[in-house]
Design a protein around this motif. Structure first.
Motif, PDB file in Angstrom:
ATOM      1  N   THR A  38       0.994  -1.376  -0.169  1.00  0.00           N
ATOM      2  CA  THR A  38      -0.046  -0.266  -0.139  1.00  0.00           C
ATOM      3  C   THR A  38       0.704   1.582   0.130  1.00  0.00           C
ATOM      4  O   THR A  38       0.468   2.445  -0.424  1.00  0.00           O
ATOM      5  N   VAL A  39       1.743   1.300   0.279  1.00  0.00           N
ATOM      6  CA  VAL A  39       2.589   2.556   0.656  1.00  0.00           C
ATOM      7  C   VAL A  39       4.588   2.318  -0.249  1.00  0.00           C
ATOM      8  O   VAL A  39       4.540   3.372  -0.063  1.00  0.00           O
ATOM      9  N   THR A  40       4.221   1.212  -1.429  1.00  0.00           N
ATOM     10  CA  THR A  40       5.329   1.043  -2.175  1.00  0.00           C
ATOM     11  C   THR A  40       5.370   1.694  -3.598  1.00  0.00           C
ATOM     12  O   THR A  40       4.642   2.072  -4.271  1.00  0.00           O
ATOM     13  N   GLU A  41       6.337   2.501  -3.332  1.00  0.00           N
ATOM     14  CA  GLU A  41       6.533   3.285  -5.093  1.00  0.00           C
ATOM     15  C   GLU A  41       7.345   2.420  -6.333  1.00  0.00           C
ATOM     16  O   GLU A  41       6.608   2.355  -7.589  1.00  0.00           O
ATOM     17  N   TYR A  53       9.559   4.168  -1.130  1.00  0.00           N
ATOM     18  CA  TYR A  53       7.690   4.270  -0.263  1.00  0.00           C
ATOM     19  C   TYR A  53       7.053   5.633  -0.949  1.00  0.00           C
ATOM     20  O   TYR A  53       8.158   6.448  -0.827  1.00  0.00           O
ATOM     21  N   GLY A  54       5.857   5.214  -1.074  1.00  0.00           N
ATOM     22  CA  GLY A  54       5.372   6.653  -1.128  1.00  0.00           C
ATOM     23  C   GLY A  54       3.727   6.666  -0.810  1.00  0.00           C
ATOM     24  O   GLY A  54       3.695   5.173  -1.015  1.00  0.00           O
ATOM     25  N   PHE A  55       2.914   7.629  -1.732  1.00  0.00           N
ATOM     26  CA  PHE A  55       1.656   6.768  -1.447  1.00  0.00           C
ATOM     27  C   PHE A  55       0.645   7.578  -2.468  1.00  0.00           C
ATOM     28  O   PHE A  55      -0.453   8.064  -2.712  1.00  0.00           O
ATOM     29  N   SER A  56       1.631   7.814  -3.278  1.00  0.00           N
ATOM     30  CA  SER A  56       0.873   8.150  -4.927  1.00  0.00           C
ATOM     31  C   SER A  56       0.006   7.250  -5.474  1.00  0.00           C
ATOM     32  O   SER A  56      -0.981   7.351  -6.367  1.00  0.00           O
ATOM     33  N   TRP A  58      -2.531   5.460  -3.171  1.00  0.00           N
ATOM     34  CA  TRP A  58      -3.466   6.117  -2.897  1.00  0.00           C
ATOM     35  C   TRP A  58      -4.155   7.321  -3.205  1.00  0.00           C
ATOM     36  O   TRP A  58      -5.398   7.358  -3.514  1.00  0.00           O
ATOM     37  N   GLN A 240      -0.461  -2.222  -5.628  1.00  0.00           N
ATOM     38  CA  GLN A 240      -0.446  -1.276  -5.250  1.00  0.00           C
ATOM     39  C   GLN A 240      -2.412  -1.339  -5.052  1.00  0.00           C
ATOM     40  O   GLN A 240      -2.852  -0.815  -3.744  1.00  0.00           O
ATOM     41  N   ILE A 244      -4.614  -1.457  -1.309  1.00  0.00           N
ATOM     42  CA  ILE A 244      -5.128  -0.286  -0.704  1.00  0.00           C
ATOM     43  C   ILE A 244      -6.657  -0.896  -0.697  1.00  0.00           C
ATOM     44  O   ILE A 244      -7.461  -1.291   0.055  1.00  0.00           O
TER      45      ILE A 244
END
Length: 274
Positions: A38-41, A53-56, A58, A240, A244
């Motif tokens: 869920t937080v993997t780039e 890591y990131g929230f793109s 989401w 991802q 989520i």
């Protein structure tokens, strides 16, 4: 002797610790992997952990074109309607099965298990064909009807157990004091059965929220649901978005199961199927 007892204690706890460790790995390992996605780039073989890591993801999921908000709204709407319809049938049916001496009571209870007794795929293909002919395919009402067929299993069985757990003498005492049948049911029976009925509603809600096969054949592509979004993302390799979406389905399940543990008492569980 003390050293021998210590060695025996270690030999006793070592296999137990190993077993519990393996159980924890198989239970929480996939959940941890899902949380990482869920937080993997960026993450690819042979790296054991994500490189970035990131929230793109989401932002993509909850973007207007992501479909998650619409799918979440449809899933919640269908689940709530499924609970309402299921309880509307289950409360009178459960009370009758618990209080009336029906000759075919066991067969009636078993009849509610019929939707679970056959392969879902073959059943829903034919249901979809039938619903298409009567214009229910691709509608919220059609999806709710399919979900109710499964939800009634939990609703009726738990409602029957909840009403069976209530002492009949309480109802008889209310009737002897002048209360009518409806008032006795409203003021005495229903409040006492409310914890079991609440647990029944939660089970039906969670079953509806996670239902995929019926939602796919009856609702898709007009009625988007969270399980359908999860399937589409997972089959397309978009882990991802799939993770989520799985998290969105997991959180209410965990919360409601804790509520069920509080409301569904042992005396109710002991009467399921009786």
């Amino acid at each position: 002797m003390a050293g021998l007892r210590l060695n025996l204690s270690v030999l006793w706890w070592l296999p137990r610790g190993l077993i519990f460790g393996l159980m924890a790995f198989f239970i929480f390992g996939p959940l941890f992997n899902m949380a990482l996605w869920t937080v993997t780039e960026k993450w690819y073989f042979p790296h054991a952990l994500p490189l970035e890591y990131g929230f793109s993801a989401w932002a993509r999921v909850f973007a207007p074109r992501g479909g998650a908000l619409q799918s979440l709204g449809n899933s919640l709407t269908v689940a709530v309607l499924t609970v309402i319809v299921s309880l509307a049938f289950a409360i009178p049916a459960g009370y009758a099965l618990a209080r009336l001496k029906l000759p075919l009571r066991s067969l009636i209870l078993l009849a509610f298990l019929i939707p679970q007794a056959f392969p879902n795929l073959t059943v829903y293909v034919n249901v979809a064909r039938l619903f298409y002919e009567i214009h229910l395919n691709g509608t919220i009402a059609g999806v709710v009807l399919v979900h109710v067929s499964h939800g009634l299993v939990y609703a009726v069985w738990i409602a029957t157990a909840a009403f069976s757990a209530i002492d009949v003498e309480l109802e008889q005492a209310a009737r002897s004091l002048g209360a009518g049948a409806m008032r006795t049911f409203r003021d005495i029976t229903l409040p006492l059965a409310a914890p079991g009925l609440m647990a029944s509603a939660i089970f039906v809600f969670l079953e509806s929220l996670d239902e995929f096969t019926g939602s796919y054949f009856v609702g898709a592509p007009d009625v988007n649901m969270l399980p359908l979004l999860l399937y589409t993302a997972g089959s397309g390799g978009n882990y991802q978005v799939a993770s989520i979406t799985a998290l969105l389905l997991l959180v209410p399940s965990l919360i409601f199961m804790l509520i069920v543990e509080r409301f569904l008492k042992a005396d109710v569980l002991s009467r399921v199927g009786r």
